[in-house]
Design a protein around this motif. Structure first.
Motif, PDB file in Angstrom:
ATOM      1  N   ALA A 154       0.834  -1.205   0.000  1.00 44.95           N
ATOM      2  CA  ALA A 154       0.000   0.000   0.000  1.00 44.95           C
ATOM      3  C   ALA A 154       0.866   1.252   0.000  1.00 44.95           C
ATOM      4  CB  ALA A 154      -0.927   0.000   1.210  1.00 44.95           C
ATOM      5  N   LYS A 155       1.938   1.219   0.780  1.00 43.80           N
ATOM      6  CA  LYS A 155       2.865   2.350   0.827  1.00 43.80           C
ATOM      7  C   LYS A 155       3.562   2.544  -0.514  1.00 43.80           C
ATOM      8  CE  LYS A 155       7.312   3.733   2.804  1.00 43.80           C
ATOM      9  NZ  LYS A 155       8.409   3.362   3.711  1.00 43.80           N
ATOM     10  N   GLN A 156       4.072   1.467  -1.096  1.00 41.09           N
ATOM     11  CA  GLN A 156       4.826   1.571  -2.340  1.00 41.09           C
ATOM     12  C   GLN A 156       3.960   2.108  -3.477  1.00 41.09           C
ATOM     13  OE1 GLN A 156       6.134  -2.478  -2.588  1.00 41.09           O
ATOM     14  NE2 GLN A 156       7.674  -2.219  -0.975  1.00 41.09           N
ATOM     15  N   GLY A 157       2.676   1.694  -3.493  1.00 37.87           N
ATOM     16  CA  GLY A 157       1.789   2.160  -4.543  1.00 37.87           C
ATOM     17  C   GLY A 157       1.598   3.671  -4.499  1.00 37.87           C
ATOM     18  N   ILE A 158       1.310   4.214  -3.306  1.00 37.02           N
ATOM     19  CA  ILE A 158       1.103   5.653  -3.172  1.00 37.02           C
ATOM     20  C   ILE A 158       2.415   6.415  -3.377  1.00 37.02           C
ATOM     21  CG2 ILE A 158       0.225   7.496  -1.671  1.00 37.02           C
ATOM     22  CD1 ILE A 158      -1.875   5.512  -2.681  1.00 37.02           C
ATOM     23  N   ALA A 159       3.526   5.800  -2.997  1.00 38.42           N
ATOM     24  CA  ALA A 159       4.828   6.449  -3.167  1.00 38.42           C
ATOM     25  C   ALA A 159       5.184   6.647  -4.639  1.00 38.42           C
ATOM     26  CB  ALA A 159       5.920   5.638  -2.475  1.00 38.42           C
ATOM     27  N   THR A 160       4.657   5.809  -5.514  1.00 34.90           N
ATOM     28  CA  THR A 160       4.920   6.016  -6.941  1.00 34.90           C
ATOM     29  C   THR A 160       4.208   7.267  -7.452  1.00 34.90           C
ATOM     30  OG1 THR A 160       3.041   4.648  -7.660  1.00 34.90           O
ATOM     31  CG2 THR A 160       5.139   3.521  -7.320  1.00 34.90           C
ATOM     32  N   VAL A 161       3.126   7.649  -6.776  1.00 34.37           N
ATOM     33  CA  VAL A 161       2.360   8.829  -7.174  1.00 34.37           C
ATOM     34  C   VAL A 161       2.883  10.084  -6.472  1.00 34.37           C
ATOM     35  CG1 VAL A 161       0.034   9.837  -7.298  1.00 34.37           C
ATOM     36  CG2 VAL A 161       0.345   7.356  -7.510  1.00 34.37           C
ATOM     37  N   TYR A 162       3.369   9.913  -5.242  1.00 37.32           N
ATOM     38  CA  TYR A 162       3.861  11.041  -4.443  1.00 37.32           C
ATOM     39  C   TYR A 162       5.305  10.789  -3.976  1.00 37.32           C
ATOM     40  CZ  TYR A 162      -1.034  12.545  -4.048  1.00 37.32           C
ATOM     41  OH  TYR A 162      -2.313  12.971  -4.306  1.00 37.32           O
ATOM     42  N   PRO A 163       6.241  10.668  -4.891  1.00 34.82           N
ATOM     43  CA  PRO A 163       7.623  10.397  -4.468  1.00 34.82           C
ATOM     44  C   PRO A 163       8.187  11.495  -3.569  1.00 34.82           C
ATOM     45  CG  PRO A 163       7.544  11.055  -6.785  1.00 34.82           C
ATOM     46  CD  PRO A 163       6.138  10.810  -6.356  1.00 34.82           C
ATOM     47  N   GLU A 164       7.696  12.725  -3.736  1.00 32.78           N
ATOM     48  CA  GLU A 164       8.194  13.840  -2.932  1.00 32.78           C
ATOM     49  C   GLU A 164       7.772  13.740  -1.468  1.00 32.78           C
ATOM     50  OE1 GLU A 164       4.095  15.098  -4.340  1.00 32.78           O
ATOM     51  OE2 GLU A 164       5.798  13.935  -5.095  1.00 32.78           O
ATOM     52  N   LEU A 165       6.780  12.885  -1.174  1.00 32.23           N
ATOM     53  CA  LEU A 165       6.304  12.725   0.208  1.00 32.23           C
ATOM     54  C   LEU A 165       6.841  11.452   0.869  1.00 32.23           C
ATOM     55  CD1 LEU A 165       2.520  13.725  -0.178  1.00 32.23           C
ATOM     56  CD2 LEU A 165       4.441  15.163   0.555  1.00 32.23           C
ATOM     57  N   TYR A 166       7.715  10.760   0.182  1.00 34.26           N
ATOM     58  CA  TYR A 166       8.152   9.437   0.651  1.00 34.26           C
ATOM     59  C   TYR A 166       8.665   9.462   2.085  1.00 34.26           C
ATOM     60  CZ  TYR A 166      10.249   4.807   0.661  1.00 34.26           C
ATOM     61  OH  TYR A 166      10.563   3.513   0.971  1.00 34.26           O
ATOM     62  N   ASP A 167       9.389  10.497   2.462  1.00 33.71           N
ATOM     63  CA  ASP A 167       9.948  10.569   3.819  1.00 33.71           C
ATOM     64  C   ASP A 167       8.873  10.711   4.882  1.00 33.71           C
ATOM     65  OD1 ASP A 167      12.487  10.325   2.808  1.00 33.71           O
ATOM     66  OD2 ASP A 167      12.958  12.464   2.887  1.00 33.71           O
ATOM     67  N   ASN A 168       7.654  11.072   4.478  1.00 35.09           N
ATOM     68  CA  ASN A 168       6.545  11.185   5.425  1.00 35.09           C
ATOM     69  C   ASN A 168       5.755   9.887   5.572  1.00 35.09           C
ATOM     70  OD1 ASN A 168       7.209  13.876   5.645  1.00 35.09           O
ATOM     71  ND2 ASN A 168       5.554  14.603   4.343  1.00 35.09           N
ATOM     72  N   PHE A 169       6.108   8.881   4.774  1.00 34.66           N
ATOM     73  CA  PHE A 169       5.369   7.623   4.758  1.00 34.66           C
ATOM     74  C   PHE A 169       6.008   6.598   5.692  1.00 34.66           C
ATOM     75  CE2 PHE A 169       3.879   8.322   0.075  1.00 34.66           C
ATOM     76  CZ  PHE A 169       3.078   9.367   0.504  1.00 34.66           C
ATOM     77  N   VAL A 170       5.176   5.911   6.464  1.00 32.36           N
ATOM     78  CA  VAL A 170       5.647   4.833   7.344  1.00 32.36           C
ATOM     79  C   VAL A 170       4.698   3.643   7.215  1.00 32.36           C
ATOM     80  CG1 VAL A 170       6.764   6.336   9.033  1.00 32.36           C
ATOM     81  CG2 VAL A 170       4.350   5.760   9.316  1.00 32.36           C
ATOM     82  N   VAL A 171       5.216   2.461   7.480  1.00 36.77           N
ATOM     83  CA  VAL A 171       4.377   1.259   7.542  1.00 36.77           C
ATOM     84  C   VAL A 171       4.208   0.884   9.008  1.00 36.77           C
ATOM     85  CG1 VAL A 171       4.162  -1.188   6.956  1.00 36.77           C
ATOM     86  CG2 VAL A 171       5.092   0.419   5.277  1.00 36.77           C
ATOM     87  N   ILE A 172       2.989   0.989   9.492  1.00 33.69           N
ATOM     88  CA  ILE A 172       2.653   0.557  10.861  1.00 33.69           C
ATOM     89  C   ILE A 172       1.358  -0.239  10.758  1.00 33.69           C
ATOM     90  CG2 ILE A 172       2.260   1.206  13.259  1.00 33.69           C
ATOM     91  CD1 ILE A 172       3.488   3.938  12.666  1.00 33.69           C
ATOM     92  N   ASN A 173       1.467  -1.539  10.782  1.00 28.17           N
ATOM     93  CA  ASN A 173       0.268  -2.365  10.691  1.00 28.17           C
ATOM     94  C   ASN A 173      -0.544  -2.260  11.982  1.00 28.17           C
ATOM     95  OD1 ASN A 173      -1.637  -4.154   9.760  1.00 28.17           O
ATOM     96  ND2 ASN A 173      -0.179  -5.758   9.240  1.00 28.17           N
ATOM     97  N   ASN A 174      -1.750  -2.775  11.933  1.00 31.42           N
ATOM     98  CA  ASN A 174      -2.665  -2.632  13.055  1.00 31.42           C
ATOM     99  C   ASN A 174      -2.230  -3.418  14.284  1.00 31.42           C
ATOM    100  OD1 ASN A 174      -4.704  -1.025  11.685  1.00 31.42           O
ATOM    101  ND2 ASN A 174      -5.164  -2.861  10.504  1.00 31.42           N
TER     102      ASN A 174
END
Length: 369
Positions: A154-174
């Protein structure tokens, strides 16, 4: 104590809602935070399971059919809510990804804010970057301090659209409330399993766009031509429930598929099942994966995903094509005991502690988490 706000739709039974309950109860148990849960609708059986220290509030949105009056009411309500709550909280989280009003209120409540993404929207839009961008621009993704995803995919998919926000993305499962399952899984249920038949279990919303239960019904219709040694249980409710019931009737599949409706405690059925089955078009990281792993049940699934601790394709599931023919083939292999699944042993206490620490770091303002 730091003031923390979570916003969401309601606390009806659902994977996201159970995950939210587990998270805020775990945070409350630390006794470090003053937690407020703001719901669009203050309803749902899971409200009864909230830690008593959590303050629950309701933010009702007007549904008036007169557009001008509706917009006036909602604008006025939001204006006064903003006067009272602007930057009131040390941390705020929009837990219901899709909710526009939760999105706005979260950003009003705190400058240290988090958008939680529970599904794989890149898959949902068939990798159409323009459609993904349109949605997440509307969700103001760039205005959040952090964006949490429940799976790497899910993270990688959105990161392809918003590469400039990548540093703001984290993976934290439930956070996964395995203790709740331990206390409920041996409850007696009014269902007798036929030991001569393989039992497949689906648990989830009866909503076609994502869950594609018609795909499962079609697969059963194919499978019955080769074997009658199986049964499918469907637990859940939703907007397409009547449609599924009619399709099952039309195809004369009532002896193979049993729709049990919603169950607050589905775990005894997990123990009875031989396989958990999921035929969705898209998911983030389904809660039923954790439930299946904990209860030592293999999964037949169309969704292959991973997080920091679990890789579904190697640790839990038999991955199927999103096609009734292939689903039927895998079901027949399962019925004839041709499938080999080696289930991973998972320490959920350790995993939960790691995920909770990651959330706490965000609450404390650690933007490098």
């Amino acid at each position: 104590m730091k003031k923390v706000l979570f916003t969401s739709k309601n606390l009806e039974i659902g994977g996201m809602e159970k995950a939210l309950l587990a998270l805020i109860n775990s945070l409350a148990d630390t006794k470090k935070y003053q937690i407020t849960l703001l719901l669009e609708e203050k309803k749902g059986v899971l409200l009864n399971n909230l830690n008593s220290s959590i303050n629950v509030e309701e933010y009702k949105v007007s549904r008036c059919r007169f557009a001008f009056l509706r917009k006036t009411i909602n604008f006025t309500h939001r204006f006064f809510w903003k006067l009272k709550n602007k930057n009131k909280y040390d941390f705020a989280c929009c837990y219901a990804t899709y909710s526009r009003i939760c999105n706005k209120l979260t950003r009003i409540a705190s400058t240290n804010n988090l958008l939680y993404v529970h599904s794989n929207y890149y898959d949902y839009y068939n990798h159409n970057a323009d459609l993904v961008k349109k949605l997440f621009d509307e969700l103001n993704i760039s205005k959040f301090t952090k964006v949490a995803f429940v799976s790497n995919e899910a993270k990688q998919g959105i990161a392809t659209v918003y590469p400039e926000l990548y540093d703001n993305f984290v993976v934290i499962n439930n956070i996964f409330n395995y203790k709740s399952i331990e206390s409920k899984m041996y409850e007696k249920v009014n269902y007798q399993k036929d030991k001569e038949k393989s039992l497949f279990l689906f648990v989830g919303r009866l909503e076609e766009e994502s869950k594609q239960i018609t795909r499962l019904i079609k697969a059963v219709d194919i499978t019955k031509n080769f074997s009658d040694k199986f049964e499918v249980l469907i637990i859940g409710d939703g907007m397409n429930e009547e449609e599924y019931e009619k399709l099952i009737d039309d195809k004369n599949l009532n002896q193979y598929i049993k729709m049990l409706g919603s169950r607050e405690n589905p775990y005894p059925y997990y123990l009875l099942a031989d396989y958990i089955i999921l035929v969705s078009n898209f998911e983030g990281f389904p809660v039923i994966y954790n439930e299946a792993l904990f209860l030592n049940k293999p999964v037949l699934t169309t969704i292959n995903c991973s997080d920091d601790a679990i890789n579904i394709g190697t640790d839990l599931g038999i991955i199927m094509e999103k096609d009734p023919e292939d689903i039927s083939k895998k079901m027949l292999d399962a019925i004839s005991n041709k499938l080999q699944v080696k289930l991973k042993k998972v320490d959920y206490k350790e995993i939960n502690n790691k995920r909770l620490k990651a959330i706490c770091n965000l609450i404390e303002g650690d933007r490098n988490e």
